[in-house]
Design a protein around this motif. Structure first.
Motif, short mmCIF file in Angstrom:
data_model
loop_
_atom_site.label_atom_id
_atom_site.label_comp_id
_atom_site.label_asym_id
_atom_site.label_seq_id
_atom_site.Cartn_x
_atom_site.Cartn_y
_atom_site.Cartn_z
N LEU A 50 -4.14 2.09 5.18
CA LEU A 50 -4.86 3.00 4.29
C LEU A 50 -5.51 4.13 5.08
CD1 LEU A 50 -6.50 0.54 1.73
CD2 LEU A 50 -4.48 1.99 1.41
N ARG A 51 -6.03 3.82 6.24
CA ARG A 51 -6.62 4.88 7.06
C ARG A 51 -5.55 5.90 7.46
NH1 ARG A 51 -11.74 4.06 9.16
NH2 ARG A 51 -11.48 6.27 9.69
N ALA A 52 -4.34 5.42 7.73
CA ALA A 52 -3.24 6.33 8.07
C ALA A 52 -2.85 7.17 6.85
CB ALA A 52 -2.04 5.55 8.58
N LEU A 53 -2.81 6.54 5.68
CA LEU A 53 -2.47 7.28 4.45
C LEU A 53 -3.51 8.34 4.13
CD1 LEU A 53 -1.21 4.53 1.93
CD2 LEU A 53 0.16 6.23 3.16
N SER A 54 -4.76 8.10 4.48
CA SER A 54 -5.84 9.03 4.14
C SER A 54 -5.67 10.39 4.81
CB SER A 54 -7.20 8.43 4.53
OG SER A 54 -7.35 8.36 5.94
N LEU A 55 -4.85 10.46 5.85
CA LEU A 55 -4.62 11.74 6.52
C LEU A 55 -3.82 12.70 5.63
CD1 LEU A 55 -3.71 10.41 10.09
CD2 LEU A 55 -5.92 11.25 9.27
N ASP A 56 -3.03 12.14 4.72
CA ASP A 56 -2.20 12.96 3.84
C ASP A 56 -2.51 12.81 2.36
OD1 ASP A 56 -0.52 13.96 5.98
OD2 ASP A 56 0.37 11.97 6.05
N SER A 57 -3.10 11.69 1.99
CA SER A 57 -3.33 11.41 0.57
C SER A 57 -4.78 10.98 0.34
CB SER A 57 -2.38 10.31 0.09
OG SER A 57 -2.65 9.95 -1.25
N PRO A 58 -5.51 11.64 -0.56
CA PRO A 58 -6.91 11.28 -0.81
C PRO A 58 -7.07 10.00 -1.64
CG PRO A 58 -6.27 13.05 -2.27
CD PRO A 58 -5.11 12.82 -1.34
N VAL A 59 -5.97 9.57 -2.24
CA VAL A 59 -5.99 8.37 -3.08
C VAL A 59 -4.75 7.54 -2.77
CG1 VAL A 59 -6.11 7.47 -5.44
CG2 VAL A 59 -7.14 9.68 -4.90
N ALA A 60 -4.91 6.23 -2.77
CA ALA A 60 -3.78 5.33 -2.52
C ALA A 60 -3.72 4.28 -3.62
CB ALA A 60 -3.90 4.67 -1.16
N MET A 61 -2.58 3.64 -3.71
CA MET A 61 -2.42 2.56 -4.67
C MET A 61 -2.07 1.27 -3.94
SD MET A 61 0.04 2.28 -8.04
CE MET A 61 -1.16 3.22 -9.00
N GLY A 101 0.85 -1.19 0.00
CA GLY A 101 0.00 0.00 0.00
C GLY A 101 0.88 1.24 0.00
N LYS A 102 0.57 2.21 -0.88
CA LYS A 102 1.40 3.41 -0.93
C LYS A 102 0.58 4.60 -1.43
CE LYS A 102 3.43 2.00 -5.41
NZ LYS A 102 4.69 1.61 -6.07
N PRO A 103 1.01 5.82 -1.12
CA PRO A 103 0.28 7.01 -1.60
C PRO A 103 0.38 7.12 -3.11
CG PRO A 103 2.34 7.65 -0.54
CD PRO A 103 2.18 6.19 -0.29
N ILE A 104 -0.58 7.79 -3.71
CA ILE A 104 -0.60 7.93 -5.17
C ILE A 104 0.53 8.83 -5.66
CG2 ILE A 104 -2.06 9.97 -5.50
CD1 ILE A 104 -2.57 6.54 -7.21
N ARG A 105 1.00 9.71 -4.79
CA ARG A 105 2.18 10.52 -5.06
C ARG A 105 3.13 10.35 -3.88
NH1 ARG A 105 1.86 14.72 -8.90
NH2 ARG A 105 -0.20 14.95 -9.87
N GLY A 106 4.40 10.46 -4.12
CA GLY A 106 5.33 10.33 -3.00
C GLY A 106 6.75 10.16 -3.48
N ARG A 107 7.67 10.32 -2.55
CA ARG A 107 9.09 10.19 -2.84
C ARG A 107 9.70 9.12 -1.95
NH1 ARG A 107 11.25 13.30 -7.26
NH2 ARG A 107 9.46 14.56 -7.81
N SER A 137 -2.02 -8.68 6.03
CA SER A 137 -3.39 -9.10 6.32
C SER A 137 -4.36 -7.99 5.97
CB SER A 137 -3.55 -9.44 7.81
OG SER A 137 -3.39 -8.27 8.61
N PHE A 138 -5.63 -8.32 5.92
CA PHE A 138 -6.66 -7.32 5.62
C PHE A 138 -6.64 -6.22 6.67
CE2 PHE A 138 -10.79 -5.38 5.75
CZ PHE A 138 -11.19 -5.31 4.43
N ALA A 139 -6.56 -6.61 7.94
CA ALA A 139 -6.57 -5.62 9.02
C ALA A 139 -5.38 -4.67 8.93
CB ALA A 139 -6.58 -6.33 10.37
N GLU A 140 -4.21 -5.24 8.62
CA GLU A 140 -3.00 -4.42 8.49
C GLU A 140 -3.14 -3.43 7.33
OE1 GLU A 140 1.58 -5.64 7.87
OE2 GLU A 140 0.46 -7.02 9.18
#
Length: 318
Positions: free
Chosen positions: A177-188, A153-159, A169-172
């Motif tokens: 993703l919930r943590a990524l959502s604080l900085d990125s509106p989209v993830a890959m 799992g990674k942000p759609i933009r990033g360095r 796992s699914f839970a992990e």
């Protein structure tokens, strides 16, 4: 960069301060190029004093020092001063920039956009991937995909490896993703590639070479939780090395990956080096490499004509 016997280079550093200092030092000491720096005699043991900031004022300071070429060793984007500053307009006929156009970097730093472009071509080896909209709770979307773990799992933009995590796992994955959502509106989400990782830098055409071409392949090791650590935290010398010619000749898959990377750079119309990360599909050393990250790296040798006064620009600079 070739030496220019009668050239005078002012180093305006846009971007990464340590690498900017390296570039300025090499040009100053190993070529017939005079390097202009913010500090008259910067200390080679320090990375400060070698480059100008990539702010509007920093760029103008560099120009006042006589710069005719700006080496954009920094993170570029569509609203960067190099692209938008009206105060630079009167210099645009005389100035040249070494690096990718800011609008091009901004476009291709979007991993979804770039991956879709490459997949549409149909000739590149790539991992399976999904885009997740994080404006809403991603739980129902994830359950519909029948995902295989581990998965990345990674942000759609990033360095670098910022925000990149191998989830087992699914839970992990959900928590990440919930943590990524604080900085990125989209993830890959991306298929986890378990095999050898390497990186290939592709150079743009020049007067000396008319086609895109690959530099020696660098293999990576000493991963942390399946991910290569960010070079700002762990020095690349601790987890990377260039392959020998003998190693590359023994495995044709290295050459195949290099040709694919050259085609990517050609497709994206890169005007400066592009670094592409690759990884074997699994632990079997006979498996091919997949291209999993396209980095529009700005630090480059670029065909900009005879260099006169080059300034290196970096975030923060000086």
């Amino acid at each position: 960069m070739p030496a220019h016997t009668e050239s005078l280079i002012d180093c305006v550093r846009l971007g990464y301060q340590d690498s900017g200092a390296d570039i300025a030092f090499v040009l100053q000491n190993q070529t017939n190029v005079d390097v202009v720096t913010p500090k008259k005699r910067p200390d080679p043991r320090e990375d400060t004093g070698w480059c100008f900031p990539d702010s509007e004022d920093g760029i103008l300071d560099a120009i006042r020092c006589g710069a005719t070429h700006l080496w954009a060793n920094t993170i570029l984007f569509a609203s960067h001063p190099l692209q938008t500053s009206s105060r630079l307009s009167k210099y645009q006929q005389e100035l040249r920039v070494v690096g990718q156009p800011p609008t091009l970097v901004d476009k291709f730093d979007d991993k979804e956009y770039t991956n879709n472009l490459l997949r549409a071509k149909g000739s590149f080896t790539m991992p399976q991937a999904w885009t997740v909209d994080l404006h809403a709770d991603p739980q129902s979307f994830l359950k519909e995909q029948n995902l295989l773990f581990p998965i990345v799992g990674k942000p759609i933009r990033g360095r670098g490896s910022h925000g990149v995590s191998v989830c087992n796992s699914f839970a992990e994955l959900y928590d990440h993703l919930r943590a990524l959502s604080l900085d990125s509106p989209v993830a890959m989400l991306e298929q986890y590639l378990a095999g050898e990782e390497a990186t290939i830098t592709v150079m743009p055409p020049s007067k000396e070479r008319s086609e895109y071409w690959s530099m020696p392949i660098v293999t990576r090791f000493n991963h942390e939780n399946g991910v290569a650590p960010y070079s700002g935290v762990v020095a690349v010398t601790a987890n990377s090395r260039a392959l020998t010619q003998q190693e590359m000749q023994k495995d044709k898959r290295y050459g195949q990956a290099a040709r694919e990377c050259e085609e990517v750079s050609k497709l994206l119309h890169g005007t400066a080096p592009i670094r592409i990360d690759i990884r074997r599909l699994n632990d079997d050393p006979s498996t091919p490499f997949a291209l999993f990250d396209i980095n529009m790296k700005p630090v480059s040798r670029s065909s900009v004509g005879p260099l006169q006064r080059l300034i290196l620009l970096t975030p923060g600079g000086a």
